[in-house]
Write an enzyme that holds these catalytic residues in place. Structure first.
Site, PDB file in Angstrom:
ATOM      1  N   ASP A   1      -0.466 -22.392  16.414  1.00 20.76           N
ATOM      2  CA  ASP A   1       0.891 -21.684  15.872  1.00 20.76           C
ATOM      3  C   ASP A   1       2.811 -23.189  15.995  1.00 20.76           C
ATOM      4  O   ASP A   1       2.607 -22.842  14.886  1.00 20.76           O
ATOM      5  CB  ASP A   1       1.326 -20.832  17.124  1.00 20.76           C
ATOM      6  CG  ASP A   1       2.800 -19.916  16.170  1.00 20.76           C
ATOM      7  OD1 ASP A   1       2.590 -19.823  15.362  1.00 20.76           O
ATOM      8  OD2 ASP A   1       3.952 -20.092  17.668  1.00 20.76           O
TER       9      ASP A   1
ATOM     10  N   ARG B   1       0.644  -1.369  -0.105  1.00 22.58           N
ATOM     11  CA  ARG B   1      -0.142   0.220  -0.673  1.00 22.58           C
ATOM     12  C   ARG B   1       0.577   1.054   0.417  1.00 22.58           C
ATOM     13  O   ARG B   1       0.922   2.760  -0.537  1.00 22.58           O
ATOM     14  CB  ARG B   1      -1.146  -0.049   1.134  1.00 22.58           C
ATOM     15  CG  ARG B   1      -1.576  -0.728   1.831  1.00 22.58           C
ATOM     16  CD  ARG B   1      -2.383  -0.709   3.439  1.00 22.58           C
ATOM     17  NE  ARG B   1      -2.826  -2.534   3.123  1.00 22.58           N
ATOM     18  CZ  ARG B   1      -4.169  -2.870   3.323  1.00 22.58           C
ATOM     19  NH1 ARG B   1      -4.908  -2.307   2.873  1.00 22.58           N
ATOM     20  NH2 ARG B   1      -4.049  -4.458   3.436  1.00 22.58           N
TER      21      ARG B   1
ATOM     22  N   ASP C   1       5.195 -25.136   5.150  1.00 22.83           N
ATOM     23  CA  ASP C   1       5.137 -25.489   6.280  1.00 22.83           C
ATOM     24  C   ASP C   1       6.547 -25.165   6.461  1.00 22.83           C
ATOM     25  O   ASP C   1       7.006 -26.685   6.476  1.00 22.83           O
ATOM     26  CB  ASP C   1       4.596 -26.462   7.051  1.00 22.83           C
ATOM     27  CG  ASP C   1       4.620 -26.569   8.522  1.00 22.83           C
ATOM     28  OD1 ASP C   1       5.679 -26.841   8.975  1.00 22.83           O
ATOM     29  OD2 ASP C   1       3.727 -27.279   9.690  1.00 22.83           O
ATOM     30  N   HIS C   2       7.412 -23.857   7.205  1.00 21.89           N
ATOM     31  CA  HIS C   2       8.851 -24.176   7.148  1.00 21.89           C
ATOM     32  C   HIS C   2       9.670 -25.397   7.030  1.00 21.89           C
ATOM     33  O   HIS C   2      10.613 -25.704   6.759  1.00 21.89           O
ATOM     34  CB  HIS C   2       9.364 -23.161   7.250  1.00 21.89           C
ATOM     35  CG  HIS C   2       9.832 -22.290   9.158  1.00 21.89           C
ATOM     36  ND1 HIS C   2       8.458 -21.922   9.669  1.00 21.89           N
ATOM     37  CD2 HIS C   2      11.108 -22.448   9.633  1.00 21.89           C
ATOM     38  CE1 HIS C   2       8.949 -22.355  10.907  1.00 21.89           C
ATOM     39  NE2 HIS C   2      10.381 -22.078  10.799  1.00 21.89           N
TER      40      HIS C   2
ATOM     41  N   HIS D   1       3.752 -27.868  12.532  1.00 19.80           N
ATOM     42  CA  HIS D   1       4.833 -28.047  12.594  1.00 19.80           C
ATOM     43  C   HIS D   1       5.057 -29.369  13.531  1.00 19.80           C
ATOM     44  O   HIS D   1       5.875 -30.489  12.806  1.00 19.80           O
ATOM     45  CB  HIS D   1       6.173 -26.653  12.867  1.00 19.80           C
ATOM     46  CG  HIS D   1       5.388 -25.582  12.909  1.00 19.80           C
ATOM     47  ND1 HIS D   1       5.495 -25.322  11.131  1.00 19.80           N
ATOM     48  CD2 HIS D   1       6.099 -24.846  13.245  1.00 19.80           C
ATOM     49  CE1 HIS D   1       6.034 -23.735  11.032  1.00 19.80           C
ATOM     50  NE2 HIS D   1       6.256 -23.630  12.361  1.00 19.80           N
TER      51      HIS D   1
ATOM     52  N   LYS E   1       1.688 -20.103   6.289  1.00 19.65           N
ATOM     53  CA  LYS E   1       0.332 -20.152   7.880  1.00 19.65           C
ATOM     54  C   LYS E   1       0.134 -19.067   8.208  1.00 19.65           C
ATOM     55  O   LYS E   1       0.974 -17.676   8.081  1.00 19.65           O
ATOM     56  CB  LYS E   1       1.700 -21.322   8.099  1.00 19.65           C
ATOM     57  CG  LYS E   1       2.579 -20.703   9.505  1.00 19.65           C
ATOM     58  CD  LYS E   1       2.947 -22.136  10.684  1.00 19.65           C
ATOM     59  CE  LYS E   1       2.530 -21.500  11.760  1.00 19.65           C
ATOM     60  NZ  LYS E   1       3.291 -20.544  11.614  1.00 19.65           N
TER      61      LYS E   1
HETATM   62  C1  BG6 Z   1       6.472 -20.277  13.485  1.00 15.85           C
HETATM   63  C2  BG6 Z   1       6.033 -19.592  14.647  1.00 15.85           C
HETATM   64  O1  BG6 Z   1       6.080 -20.923  12.331  1.00 15.85           O
HETATM   65  O2  BG6 Z   1       7.941 -20.910  14.016  1.00 15.85           O
HETATM   66  C3  BG6 Z   1       6.564 -18.992  16.220  1.00 15.85           C
HETATM   67  O3  BG6 Z   1       4.856 -18.673  14.127  1.00 15.85           O
HETATM   68  C4  BG6 Z   1       8.054 -19.889  15.946  1.00 15.85           C
HETATM   69  O4  BG6 Z   1       5.783 -18.538  17.390  1.00 15.85           O
HETATM   70  C5  BG6 Z   1       8.673 -20.743  14.823  1.00 15.85           C
HETATM   71  O5  BG6 Z   1       8.844 -19.251  17.118  1.00 15.85           O
HETATM   72  C6  BG6 Z   1       9.660 -21.289  15.221  1.00 15.85           C
HETATM   73  O6  BG6 Z   1      10.146 -21.556  14.224  1.00 15.85           O
HETATM   74  P1  BG6 Z   1      11.945 -22.043  14.357  1.00 15.85           P
HETATM   75  O7  BG6 Z   1      12.312 -22.466  12.574  1.00 15.85           O
HETATM   76  O8  BG6 Z   1      12.830 -21.246  14.900  1.00 15.85           O
HETATM   77  O9  BG6 Z   1      12.026 -23.688  15.061  1.00 15.85           O
END
Ligand code: BG6
Length: 512
Positions: A262, A68, A204-205, A267, A175
């Site tokens: 979360d 924006r 989903d990382h 995860h 997510k």
């Molecule tokens: C994110 C969550 O998806 O993953 C966070 O929203 C969390 O709350 C994070 O801290 C953890 O990721 P990683 O890669 O640091 O374990």
């Protein structure tokens, strides 16, 4: 069961080839909605830059930011330069060339004309930089914007399907994907009105982490584990995702999400499915995801009685972490002083299949625990007869982060004439074995999107199965506001009730 002759890696078998060899994507443009936001700055831009440094970006690769704020291409380039200044030791010529491919389109996500300007810009980029009509749309915005952007992309005819000429279109969705089963289904419906499922990359990382992918290699590239990977040998499994951080400045998001939405619903269930799944028939997107979905479908549902007996929630109060005094959750900025949001969850999962019947999977995750550690620990059953006195259980532990590696704990004789033993560990460490730092998860996942490989992304049925599983847990807790929050001090391993949940079964949480 195993094949004597490996399937040859040929062009006729592109996924197999693709996943094992160096890969290079076709030229494309990545359109980032929410380019001035936190995710783009913290994760996407650094990951794209890392791909650039590794020479894994295609020629002509371009980034089009949408936001924006009134800004020019040059303003966005300055921002990207500033983000990268902290990370990069790159030579300036390389950075300048990268920034030449960065563009900005101003507009709100609701406004049709934003998409018309975007379409014109993309055509120009195709012409000038040879991106061939190939587009990735990355939705790095708050989830409330997802439906609008998806519908507008469809209405503006910015989405090409695979059978059309003139380039491919893919969409990446961050997510949280919905906040319960109903909203996830609704979002899937909206997505499917515009995109074919094969064009959708729900990120989903955790799946981008090397050590998470290694669970599959460990299980399915070694023959020795399969015979013991079941109810006959495994006593139970513990999956821990502990974080020492609090919620920082994310109260707006976290108050709505809490730890179940979360961490657990995505995860942690990913870690569970990779540990519990059956061998897939191939290492490709659908075969792997088919098996993961089966685990979720085979998981025992949570009813109210089970939630009360086999799940524990918690919220941190003030405490100490690393010698520093830290506030409780309710004292964090923008958190309600009587917030019922859980920051800790522990729950028992049962996978009611032939392989896992009777084996509990204990999952726990929390903020403000004593340290950051993610691990999956498989604890094996004891020997049937104690010849040398009491034993410590055999444990195979995947350390996902930090100190990435795998340890196997077993009993060994203590040297000397006495018949004595103690537990020792065999240790595999990524850092020592490979001497390279693992790439950031986003780097791998963005490359996979450009390559069109959805193996490490969640499919629509997987998302819905995950919500179907954790939904009743959320509903039960939301209907019964907690009376004991805060129930653990920051810097401790969570509420006592979580310890009791295991102790009543004669087990204990590991202290990683
Ligand atoms: C994110 C969550 O998806 O993953 C966070 O929203 C969390 O709350 C994070 O801290 C953890 O990721 P990683 O890669 O640091 O374990």
């Amino acid at each position: 069961m195993t094949q004597a002759t490996p399937t040859p890696l040929t062009d006729a078998n592109p996924l197999r080839v693709g996943l094992r060899m160096e890969r290079s994507p076709q030229p494309c443009a990545m359109v980032i909605f929410g380019v001035t936001g936190d995710l783009a700055h913290r994760k996407l831009v650094p990951a794209l830059w890392a791909l650039n440094e590794a020479q894994q970006l295609p020629p002509g690769f371009s980034i089009v930011g949408i936001g924006r704020r009134p800004m020019s291409d040059d303003d966005l380039r300055q921002q990207v330069r500033a983000v990268l200044a902290e990370e990069s030791r790159a030579d300036t010529a390389m950075l300048d060339a990268f920034l030449e491919g960065v563009f900005y389109v101003r507009g709100t996500f609701e406004d049709q004309t934003t998409y018309q300007r975007l379409a014109a810009r993309l055509e120009q980029i195709d012409h000038d930089r040879g991106t061939g009509g190939n587009r990735v749309f990355y939705l790095a915005t708050p989830p409330s914007e997802f439906p609008t952007i998806i519908e507008q992309l469809g209405a503006a005819r910015l989405v090409r399907h695979h059978d059309e000429e003139g380039g491919w279109t893919r969409v990446v969705i961050e997510k949280p994907f919905g906040r319960d089963l109903r909203s996830a289904r609704e979002l899937n419906r909206i997505v499917h009105r515009v995109f074919d499922e094969s064009q959708v990359y729900r990120i989903d990382h955790y799946l981008g982490k090397e050590t998470v992918q290694n669970i599959l290699h460990f299980r399915f590239a070694n023959a020795i584990w399969e015979p013991i990977w079941n109810r006959r040998y495994v006593d139970h499994v513990q999956i821990t995702v502990a974080e020492d951080i609090g919620i920082g400045t994310r109260a707006g998001y976290y108050e709505e999400a809490g730890v179940v939405r979360d961490m657990l619903a995505n995860h942690m269930l990913q870690l569970l499915t990779l540990t519990a799944m059956e061998p897939p028939i191939a290492f490709d997107a659908n075969a792997v995801r088919d098996e993961k979905v089966k685990v979720l479908r085979g998981a025992r549902p949570f009813d109210r009685e089970r939630v009360l007996r086999e799940a524990v929630r918690g919220q941190y109060g003030p405490g100490w972490i690393g010698g520093e005094r830290v506030p409780g959750y309710r004292q964090e900025p923008n958190v309600a002083p009587d917030s019922p949001t859980p920051t800790y969850v522990a729950a028992t999962f049962w996978i009611d299949t032939w392989r896992w019947e009777g084996v509990p999977f204990y999952l726990r995750s929390g903020k403000r625990l004593p340290k950051r550690v993610t691990e999956i620990a498989i604890q094996f059953k004891p020997v049937p007869k104690l010849l040398f006195g009491p034993t410590t259980p055999n444990v195979l532990a995947f350390r996902i982060q930090p100190d990435e590696g795998i340890t196997l704990q077993f009993e060994a004789k203590i040297p000397g004439p006495a018949v004595r033993q103690r537990s020792v560990t065999m240790d595999f460490r990524y850092g020592t074995a490979f001497a390279v730092a693992p790439a950031d998860a986003y780097q791998r996942l963005l490359l996979d999107v450009m390559l069109g490989d959805g193996t490490l992304f969640a499919r629509s049925d997987e998302i819905e199965a995950a919500w179907a599983l954790v939904g009743p847990l959320l509903e039960t807790w939301e209907a019964l506001p907690p009376s004991d929050f805060p129930n653990y001090a920051a810097g401790t391993w969570g509420p006592d009730a979580a310890d009791q949940m295991l102790e009543t079964t004669g087990r204990r949480w590991r202290r990683p």
